[in-house]
Design an enzyme around this catalytic site. Structure first.
Site, PDB file in Angstrom:
ATOM      1  CE  LYS A  12      -6.839   8.298   8.110  1.00  0.00           C
ATOM      2  NZ  LYS A  12      -7.514   7.172   8.770  1.00  0.00           N
ATOM      3  CG  ASP A  15     -10.108   7.180   6.535  1.00  0.00           C
ATOM      4  OD1 ASP A  15      -9.020   7.131   5.928  1.00  0.00           O
ATOM      5  OD2 ASP A  15     -10.216   7.377   7.761  1.00  0.00           O
ATOM      6  NE  ARG A  57     -10.652  -1.399   3.520  1.00  0.00           N
ATOM      7  CZ  ARG A  57     -11.206  -1.540   4.721  1.00  0.00           C
ATOM      8  NH1 ARG A  57     -12.430  -2.038   4.831  1.00  0.00           N
ATOM      9  NH2 ARG A  57     -10.558  -1.205   5.801  1.00  0.00           N
ATOM     10  CE  LYS A  95      -3.325   2.470   2.997  1.00  0.00           C
ATOM     11  NZ  LYS A  95      -4.265   2.387   4.153  1.00  0.00           N
ATOM     12  CG  ASP A 145      -5.661   7.666   4.766  1.00  0.00           C
ATOM     13  OD1 ASP A 145      -6.557   8.332   4.189  1.00  0.00           O
ATOM     14  OD2 ASP A 145      -5.881   6.607   5.391  1.00  0.00           O
ATOM     15  CG  ASP A 154      -2.034   4.998   5.097  1.00  0.00           C
ATOM     16  OD1 ASP A 154      -1.906   3.940   5.732  1.00  0.00           O
ATOM     17  OD2 ASP A 154      -3.108   5.346   4.556  1.00  0.00           O
TER      18      ASP A 154
HETATM   19  N1  BES Z   1      -4.472   4.178   6.929  1.00  0.00           N
HETATM   20  C1  BES Z   1      -5.641   3.895   7.676  1.00  0.00           C
HETATM   21  C2  BES Z   1      -5.402   2.859   8.764  1.00  0.00           C
HETATM   22  C3  BES Z   1      -4.489   3.265   9.888  1.00  0.00           C
HETATM   23  C4  BES Z   1      -5.000   3.809  11.048  1.00  0.00           C
HETATM   24  C5  BES Z   1      -3.134   3.039   9.811  1.00  0.00           C
HETATM   25  C6  BES Z   1      -4.153   4.152  12.082  1.00  0.00           C
HETATM   26  C7  BES Z   1      -2.278   3.380  10.849  1.00  0.00           C
HETATM   27  C8  BES Z   1      -2.798   3.941  11.989  1.00  0.00           C
HETATM   28  C9  BES Z   1      -6.731   3.357   6.746  1.00  0.00           C
HETATM   29  O1  BES Z   1      -6.716   3.856   5.459  1.00  0.00           O
HETATM   30  C10 BES Z   1      -8.035   3.733   7.341  1.00  0.00           C
HETATM   31  O2  BES Z   1      -8.316   4.894   7.409  1.00  0.00           O
HETATM   32  N2  BES Z   1      -8.798   2.729   7.770  1.00  0.00           N
HETATM   33  C11 BES Z   1     -10.062   2.961   8.353  1.00  0.00           C
HETATM   34  C12 BES Z   1     -11.028   1.992   7.722  1.00  0.00           C
HETATM   35  C13 BES Z   1     -12.483   2.294   8.022  1.00  0.00           C
HETATM   36  C14 BES Z   1     -12.884   3.608   7.400  1.00  0.00           C
HETATM   37  C15 BES Z   1     -13.322   1.160   7.479  1.00  0.00           C
HETATM   38  C16 BES Z   1      -9.920   2.728   9.851  1.00  0.00           C
HETATM   39  O3  BES Z   1      -9.135   1.873  10.267  1.00  0.00           O
HETATM   40  O4  BES Z   1     -10.588   3.430  10.601  1.00  0.00           O
HETATM   41 ZN    ZN Z   2      -4.928   4.532   4.776  1.00  0.00          ZN
HETATM   42 MN    MN Z   3      -7.767   5.652   5.264  1.00  0.00          MN
END
Ligand code: BES
Ligand code: ZN
Ligand code: MN
Length: 509
Positions: free
Chosen positions: A279, A349, A353, A267, A272, A290
């Site tokens: 966020k 967010d 995936r 990835k 992000d 990220d």
């Molecule tokens: N990059 C984030 C995940 C992440 C969070 C990595 C904290 C490192 C530290 C990912 O893209 C994300 O935002 N995931 C969301 C998914 C949700 C929206 C289904 C999450 O984990 O909240």
């Molecule tokens: Zn992310």
């Molecule tokens: Mn994200």
């Protein structure tokens, strides 16, 4: 930094410092520590008897030799309890000593290979973990500090008394330096701010790595991404002014046998923000990292290119920002991945995936049958495992086991989470084939399974490094910040797959 093996008696070394060790509970030290003790008139055993030195793990005792030894200082490194001492502990001890002596302005020191004797490691493994520990432990990210103190250490000699073992220690050490340099490259990329570490910069670094060892590199631009039908990646990228890059590195170690392949997907979200589902301020603070999954697979290729294993390895990195620009995709949009599958955007967010969906399609289309993807995918994986282990998921138990084993061999823990079919209803969409979000619980699993939807018949495993890619304080081999996990696992995996074909080569000089 030079790390090398040399034959001799460490107590005779003329150096700024010599490093010996002590297991907890030992009152009458033998070996190199015993020789130093004797030369210092029993100073070490006196310190032990007085309770000033215990040998606990991480303990450092600095003794000035006052002319009784050619070296100015002796460091006694505590190894802790002998029964729980192994390669991981040796790496940490070497890292701690290297940091200590570097902070004292020492330019060169001599050390024994901790664990080579009573620790039970073979000579090559002991040399390797020594070099890895030193090179990983010394890493720091201070390029933006105007007044950063330059690292003082220039060389470390690993001193071995038994002449027959020096060669193997030296070979292990040079392999260790290669692997540590690769992990440090991934750390450097993960630590770089997002205004420097753009998709374009990632592609430049991939080019540098590819050129070092004659790999092929293809970088697809925004127009190529759209033309090839990578709608999931294009959808994420459309909210950003920064040009996306779809980076493909190809190492041909076994060109006659295309089925002998390994695809490393990473990835590469260089920042992000969350997109329109933006966020919080605190949630965004570390999102420059990220792209760590992408950094790790590019960095692993650097070591693979040096070791030249007999296997074909591709690194595939979909790199883009996830921004809420004026063209940004909206919650509720439907995008179409390269294989035709449609995805409803439940949350902008959940972008990792999406970009990996197209990377998976690209790997499958290119007949890659053994896939590992590495991603900072979910906050939920930290809820499940904390930072004690990387979460692993997949569609082929033997493949997952192989990766877990590779991780265990290098001290990068992975813990498998289930992928029961019953979780799949969580990301059902009313209007598209699937959506990019799951239900209320099991967020790390839903994220994994959505990527797995694009695996076709390939063996696939997913590593969720969201909790293991950064540390908030220095610990063992890891400084504060980016860890470089799981670069060493990926290199070990490629080497172990190639070992099935032919004996492992050591690194080119
Ligand atoms: N990059 C984030 C995940 C992440 C969070 C990595 C904290 C490192 C530290 C990912 O893209 C994300 O935002 N995931 C969301 C998914 C949700 C929206 C289904 C999450 O984990 O909240
Ligand atoms: Zn992310
Ligand atoms: Mn994200």
């Amino acid at each position: 930094m030079k790390i090398y093996a040399v034959h001799g008696n460490i107590s005779e070394r003329e150096d700024a410092a010599i490093v010996v060790n002590l297991f907890e509970g030992v009152t009458d030290p033998g070996g190199a520590t015993g020789a130093v003790d004797a030369a210092l008139g029993g100073a070490v055993s006196d310190l032990i008897a007085e309770g000033d030195v215990s040998g606990s793990r991480g303990e450092h005792t600095l003794i000035y030799t006052l002319g009784r030894l050619p070296a100015k200082r002796v460091v006694i490194a505590g190894l802790g309890d002998q029964s729980s001492f192994g390669a991981n502990e040796a790496r940490d001890v070497h890292a701690g000593v290297a940091r200590l002596l570097n902070s004292k302005g020492v330019r060169s020191y001599s050390t024994v290979a901790h664990g080579a004797g009573a620790g039970g490691m073979d000579a090559s493994a002991a040399g390797r973990v020594a070099a890895e520990g030193i090179a990983l432990g010394l890493y720091s990210f201070d390029k933006y500090k105007s007044a950063a103190a330059p690292s003082s250490l220039e060389s470390v000699a690993i001193v071995e008394f038994d002449r027959d073992r020096v060669g193997a220690i030296g070979e292990g050490a040079s392999d260790g330096v290669v692997v540590a340099d690769a992990a440090n490259l991934a750390r450097e990329m993960g630590n770089e701010p997002a205004n420097y570490m753009t998709p374009t910069r990632m592609a430049e670094i991939a080019l540098e790595v590819a050129q070092e060892s004659g790999m092929e590199l293809t970088v697809l631009e925004r127009s190529d991404i759209e033309r090839l039908g990578m709608g999931a990646l294009a959808g994420v990228a459309q909210g950003s002014e920064e040009p996306p890059k779809f980076i493909v590195m190809r190492y041909h170690g076994d060109p006659e046998n295309p089925e002998n392949n390994l695809a490393l997907l990473g990835k590469g979200i260089t920042f992000d923000s969350g997109g329109l589902d933006i966020k919080s301020a605190s949630g965004m603070l570390t999102m420059k990292s990220d792209m760590s999954g992408g950094a790790c697979v590019i960095a692993a290729m650097k070591a693979i290119g040096a070791f030249e294993p007999k296997i074909n390895v591709w690194a595939i990195v979909p790199a883009t920002e996830n921004m809420p620009g004026r063209r940004a995709q909206r919650p509720g949009d439907v995008v179409r991945a390269m294989n035709g599958k449609t995805i409803e955007i439940g949350n902008t967010d959940a972008e990792g995936r999406l970009v990996l969906a197209d990377a998976m399609c690209y790997a499958v289309e290119n007949r890659l049958t053994r896939i590992v993807d590495v991603a900072t995918l979910t906050g939920a994986v930290r809820v499940a495992l904390g930072d004690a282990a990387t979460g692993i998921f997949g569609n082929d138990q033997a493949w997952i086991d192989r990766i877990v084993d590779a991780g265990a061999a290098v001290g990068e823990r992975m813990w498998q989470l289930p992928t029961y079919d019953s979780y799949k209803s969580d990301y059902r969409s009313d209007i598209a084939d699937i959506k990019n979000t799951g239900g209320a619980g099991a967020g790390a699993i839903a994220g994994a399974l959505i990527i797995g939807e694009f695996a076709a018949d390939s063996s696939w495993a997913h590593l969720d490094i969201a909790a293991t890619t950064r540390t908030t304080s220095a610990r063992g081999i890891n400084p504060k910040g980016s860890t470089g996990v799981p670069v060493r696992t990926l290199v070990e995996l490629a080497m172990s797959l190639a070992v099935d074909e032919q004996p492992k080569k050591t690194a080119k000089a």
